[in-house]
Design an enzyme around this catalytic site. Structure first.
Site, PDB file in Angstrom:
ATOM      1  N   ASP A 117       0.834  -1.212   0.000  1.00 45.78           N
ATOM      2  CA  ASP A 117       0.000   0.000   0.000  1.00 45.78           C
ATOM      3  C   ASP A 117       0.866   1.259   0.000  1.00 45.78           C
ATOM      4  OD1 ASP A 117      -2.321   1.433   0.009  1.00 45.78           O
ATOM      5  OD2 ASP A 117      -2.680   1.234   2.162  1.00 45.78           O
ATOM      6  N   TRP A 155       2.629   8.043  -2.719  1.00 41.58           N
ATOM      7  CA  TRP A 155       4.020   8.294  -3.132  1.00 41.58           C
ATOM      8  C   TRP A 155       4.029   9.189  -4.380  1.00 41.58           C
ATOM      9  CZ3 TRP A 155       6.970   7.623  -7.455  1.00 41.58           C
ATOM     10  CH2 TRP A 155       8.371   7.685  -7.287  1.00 41.58           C
ATOM     11  N   HIS A 159       2.502   3.302  -9.092  1.00 42.32           N
ATOM     12  CA  HIS A 159       2.452   1.847  -9.299  1.00 42.32           C
ATOM     13  C   HIS A 159       3.708   1.373 -10.034  1.00 42.32           C
ATOM     14  CE1 HIS A 159      -1.448   1.862  -7.589  1.00 42.32           C
ATOM     15  NE2 HIS A 159      -2.046   2.455  -8.592  1.00 42.32           N
ATOM     16  N   SER A 197     -10.279  -7.305  -5.931  1.00 49.91           N
ATOM     17  CA  SER A 197     -11.596  -7.353  -6.593  1.00 49.91           C
ATOM     18  C   SER A 197     -12.245  -5.970  -6.544  1.00 49.91           C
ATOM     19  CB  SER A 197     -12.533  -8.328  -5.878  1.00 49.91           C
ATOM     20  OG  SER A 197     -11.857  -9.442  -5.384  1.00 49.91           O
ATOM     21  N   GLU A 198     -11.910  -5.198  -5.516  1.00 51.71           N
ATOM     22  CA  GLU A 198     -12.533  -3.879  -5.326  1.00 51.71           C
ATOM     23  C   GLU A 198     -11.817  -2.782  -6.124  1.00 51.71           C
ATOM     24  OE1 GLU A 198     -11.715  -5.915  -2.593  1.00 51.71           O
ATOM     25  OE2 GLU A 198     -13.787  -6.651  -2.526  1.00 51.71           O
ATOM     26  N   TRP A 212     -11.418  -2.462  -9.182  1.00 56.21           N
ATOM     27  CA  TRP A 212     -12.114  -2.103 -10.430  1.00 56.21           C
ATOM     28  C   TRP A 212     -12.849  -0.772 -10.267  1.00 56.21           C
ATOM     29  CZ3 TRP A 212     -10.810  -4.727 -14.589  1.00 56.21           C
ATOM     30  CH2 TRP A 212     -10.468  -6.078 -14.493  1.00 56.21           C
ATOM     31  N   LEU A 253      11.855 -19.899  -5.347  1.00 53.87           N
ATOM     32  CA  LEU A 253      10.891 -19.020  -4.672  1.00 53.87           C
ATOM     33  C   LEU A 253       9.556 -19.121  -5.398  1.00 53.87           C
ATOM     34  CD1 LEU A 253      10.298 -16.584  -2.643  1.00 53.87           C
ATOM     35  CD2 LEU A 253      10.823 -15.099  -4.576  1.00 53.87           C
ATOM     36  N   ARG A 309      -5.298  -2.470   8.408  1.00 54.09           N
ATOM     37  CA  ARG A 309      -6.434  -3.317   8.009  1.00 54.09           C
ATOM     38  C   ARG A 309      -5.913  -4.445   7.126  1.00 54.09           C
ATOM     39  NH1 ARG A 309      -8.287   1.923   6.543  1.00 54.09           N
ATOM     40  NH2 ARG A 309      -7.457   2.064   4.433  1.00 54.09           N
TER      41      ARG A 309
END
Ligand code: FPP
Length: 245
Positions: free
Chosen positions: A16, A21, A33, A62-63, A65, A127, A183
């Site tokens: 997050d 930034w 990003h 999912s949120e 979008w 990994l 959260r």
């Protein structure tokens, strides 16, 4: 005090703070990003160097979008370009890629790229890198239950566990969230039942090797009891030490 004796084998991260930034630098959010990808690349290398077996990151929920269309399409294009550039290097470094989420909702181009990257790296074992994309913890629990019902299987903790999208990995030992929020945001709801949580004020693009080491050192001080008492945990550790020495 009994402390967590080993380094975390599975680290999960809510990356997050990319938007903040970028905004602080008067840049578009997508630039944040892009910088977040640099941070992720550094983190993957750090996990390889520290023998962390599994790294699971939340790249698109999912949120997400519901974010501005420009940011959503920016994240999708970023995924396509990151795959083209990074998969050969990840493969050379022995990274096995998994994309975890409702992939059928993605465009043909994005989904094709993800599936190709998974196939190309399937034989690697240094990994495991799980990239959660169009993922939600509630979606995962519901899809696992639907799968079991469709197969006529009983829904139990064990069967659900085996039907989850992350069934190929043990649960995370350590969950890190950057960006100063406290959260879980619908990430790994099932898998984090006994995961140790670590919250960092650093924004994700600023989260470097030293910050990762601080999180790992903090984890090493935790006593993981899994519902038992401190005395029981200490007793079991002493028994193990006596039988190995
Ligand atoms: C949360 O920061 C971050 C995301 C929703 C995306 C995370 C994506 C990356 C780190 C890039 C990796 C992507 C690919 C394609 C591999 P935020 O935007 O919510 O930040 P804010 O809280 O400061 O607004």
């Amino acid at each position: 005090m009994t402390v967590s004796s080993s380094a975390p084998k599975h680290i999960a991260i809510v990356m997050d703070g990319n938007g903040r930034w970028a905004t602080r630098r008067f840049l578009p959010r997508v630039a944040g990003h892009r910088q977040g990808v640099e941070s992720l690349r550094r983190c993957v290398q750090a996990c390889l160097d520290r023998n962390v077996g599994v790294l699971t990151v939340f790249a698109f929920s999912s949120e997400n979008w519901d974010r501005p269309a420009e940011e959503v399409s920016g994240l999708m294009s970023l995924m396509v370009s990151v795959l083209a550039k990074e998969v050969p290097k990840l493969h050379a470094n022995g990274v096995q890629l998994h994309f975890v989420g409702e992939l059928s909702a993605l465009s043909e181009k994005v989904r094709g790229g993800l599936l190709q990257a998974e196939a190309a790296t399937a034989g690697n074992s240094r990994l495991v890198l799980n990239i959660c994309f169009n993922y939600g913890g509630r979606w995962d629990i519901a899809q696992a239950a639907r799968k079991l019902v469709a197969a006529g299987e009983a829904v139990t903790e064990r069967s659900l566990d085996g039907a989850m999208a992350l069934a190929h990995c043990a649960d995370p030992d350590l969950l890190i969230r950057t960006g100063g929020e406290f959260r879980i945001s619908n990430f790994l709801l099932w898998q984090c039942a006994y995961t140790e949580m670590y919250f960092s004020d650093k924004l994700w693009p600023e989260f470097d090797e030293a910050a990762l080491d601080a999180a790992i050192a903090d984890y090493a001080q935790r006593e993981r009891r899994f519902g038992k008492t401190s005395g029981q945990v200490a007793g079991a550790a002493n028994t193990r030490a006596a039988s190995s020495g």
